[in-house]
Scaffold this motif. Sequence first.
Motif, short mmCIF file in Angstrom:
data_model
loop_
_atom_site.label_atom_id
_atom_site.label_comp_id
_atom_site.label_asym_id
_atom_site.label_seq_id
_atom_site.Cartn_x
_atom_site.Cartn_y
_atom_site.Cartn_z
N PRO A 93 -15.90 48.79 -15.86
CA PRO A 93 -15.98 50.16 -16.36
C PRO A 93 -17.28 50.85 -15.96
N GLU A 94 -18.35 50.08 -15.85
CA GLU A 94 -19.67 50.65 -15.54
C GLU A 94 -19.73 51.25 -14.13
N THR A 95 -18.88 50.80 -13.22
CA THR A 95 -18.82 51.42 -11.89
C THR A 95 -17.60 52.34 -11.77
N LEU A 96 -16.54 52.03 -12.47
CA LEU A 96 -15.36 52.90 -12.41
C LEU A 96 -15.65 54.27 -13.01
N PHE A 97 -16.40 54.32 -14.10
CA PHE A 97 -16.64 55.61 -14.76
C PHE A 97 -17.37 56.60 -13.85
N PRO A 98 -18.49 56.25 -13.24
CA PRO A 98 -19.12 57.22 -12.33
C PRO A 98 -18.23 57.53 -11.13
N LEU A 148 -27.17 53.04 -17.42
CA LEU A 148 -26.73 52.56 -18.72
C LEU A 148 -27.97 52.06 -19.45
N GLY A 149 -28.16 52.53 -20.66
CA GLY A 149 -29.34 52.12 -21.41
C GLY A 149 -29.02 51.99 -22.88
N PRO A 150 -30.03 51.65 -23.66
CA PRO A 150 -29.82 51.44 -25.10
C PRO A 150 -29.34 52.72 -25.78
N SER A 151 -28.45 52.53 -26.74
CA SER A 151 -27.93 53.64 -27.52
C SER A 151 -28.66 53.70 -28.86
#
Length: 147
Positions: free
Chosen positions: A50-55, A88-91
Amino acid sequence: MKCLYVMDTYTYKADVEWIGARRTILKTDAGDLEVSSPPEFGGPEGKFCPETLFPGILASCLLTTFLEFRERMGIDLKEWKSEATAELGPSPEKGFRFQRIRIHVKLRVSEQDKEKIPRAMELAHKYCFISRAIKNNVEEIVDYEFI
């Protein structure tokens, strides 16, 4: 001339099934795609995540929306390549969240169409529904250069 504002509602469906460990199958009418956690989060190497699909989906939406305005504005698009980078970083609510997504577009158009590109890019960004979905949640940077 087509109307830009369509009042219909469309529904899109995707099914996701767990297939073991941190692996899933995403099923759509277009086919199946194995998706997993990225290696940094315990997933296997070399799989879609998901971390690469989303962008990638955001960049695809920008391009397909641009193509609508290219047609309306009569732009002779010869080439489009884009690179989408997501941070992607801390929320604040714990866990992680996308903080920033940058899409850098390299495009080639005829010389006379270069003056139309700023407006076409502005409209593509404004009307891309994925951009609208993340507005005010993720910083989105879109820039371009001519090649």
